[in-house]
Design an enzyme around this catalytic site. Structure first.
Site, mmCIF file in Angstrom:
data_model
loop_
_atom_site.group_PDB
_atom_site.id
_atom_site.type_symbol
_atom_site.label_atom_id
_atom_site.label_comp_id
_atom_site.label_asym_id
_atom_site.label_seq_id
_atom_site.Cartn_x
_atom_site.Cartn_y
_atom_site.Cartn_z
ATOM 1 N N THR A 114 -11.379 -2.799 -11.716
ATOM 2 C CA THR A 114 -10.055 -2.528 -11.181
ATOM 3 C C THR A 114 -9.618 -3.716 -10.329
ATOM 4 O OG1 THR A 114 -10.426 -0.140 -11.136
ATOM 5 C CG2 THR A 114 -8.656 -0.998 -9.745
ATOM 6 N N LYS A 141 -3.904 2.312 -12.953
ATOM 7 C CA LYS A 141 -5.085 2.648 -12.149
ATOM 8 C C LYS A 141 -4.827 2.425 -10.665
ATOM 9 C CE LYS A 141 -9.231 3.581 -10.799
ATOM 10 N NZ LYS A 141 -10.376 2.693 -11.014
#
Length: 268
Positions: free
Chosen positions: A94, A167
């Site tokens: 991420t 995300k």
């Protein structure tokens, strides 16, 4: 399928196991030779350099912790340059969507999918980790069976970079939800309600949420923040920077998320 893998740690190790169990040959980069046995126990092939990771690999999966680590292994260590033409790079880290886009620009002859995950190692082991994928339609369709070894659902949310954006919004909302629960517990405690009783009761009421259920399982807000705070703070810091770069802000989400992820200086 021959798969190269970088980052067989907390999240990556069960991915390697699931890939091997699905019949794939997985070459795993091992920085510490002492970890070679652990990789072999997972069924992977431990290798010590990026060229061995990419040799004959149709797909290379990167599951390191930070953007800096992605750039380090992909650019500085030469993994991207060593990849086979027409192969695919899958980024489970991420981070900033700009990282995935920059890597794609360096190697237009390979497909780059940014595919951050939502969930924990237990979800990977169960084959039920959520993956938000950004990338070309054809490449995503091609990789669905492989990602399906450990992921369900696999959500194609747009072009390269879109997976990271979804995300980051998800994790910002998650941090804000944790912050709201923390404030609710503070209020309840001042009103004379025990935290464990409050958390259990709220989990059965109209305020219930996945975040609340996870906190209730941990039995306290502080215990839950201690277990996830580092991961959440990293991602909130990233989204704050991205929002600022684009001339916007997190709004009310920032105040709530700040309970979990205090405002940090720009890490870049």
């Amino acid at each position: 399928m021959t798969v190269g893998f970088v980052g067989a740690g907390r999240m990556g190790a069960p991915m390697v196991r699931r890939l091997v169990d699905a019949g794939h040959e997985v070459n795993v980069l091992v920085r510490n030779k002492g970890k070679a046995r652990a990789i072999a126990d997972l069924g992977g092939n431990p290798v010590t350099d990026v060229r061995s990771v990419t040799a004959a690999a149709e797909v290379v999966v990167v599951a390191v912790f930070t953007d800096e680590q992605v750039r380090g292994v992909c650019v500085d260590d030469g993994l991207l340059a060593a990849m086979q033409p027409q192969s695919c790079l899958v980024l489970h880290t991420t981070g900033s969507p700009d990282t995935a886009r920059a890597l794609a620009a360096r190697r237009p002859d390979i497909a780059v999918l940014d595919a951050p995950v939502s969930g924990g190692p237990h979800d990977v082991s169960a084959g039920s980790i959520t993956v938000y994928v950004g990338g070309d339609d054809t490449a995503v369709d091609r990789l669905r069976p492989l990602l399906g070894a450990y992921a369900d659902p696999i959500l194609h949310v747009g072009v390269t970079g879109a997976g990271q954006l979804v995300k980051l919004v998800n994790n910002t909302l998650f941090a804000a939800q944790i912050g709201l629960v923390a404030e609710a517990v503070r209020l309840g405690t001042h009103l004379g309600v025990a935290e464990t009783s409050l958390l259990d009761a709220l989990a059965h009421g109209s305020s219930r949420s996945r975040a609340l259920a996870m906190i209730a399982t941990a039995a306290s807000v502080d215990a839950f923040i201690a277990s996830v705070g580092g991961f959440v703070a990293k991602d909130v810091a990233v989204v704050r920077n991205i929002a600022a770069d684009r001339g916007t802000e997190l709004g009310i989400l920032d105040a709530a998320a700040g309970v979990v992820a205090p405002r940090l200086t720009d890490p870049r």
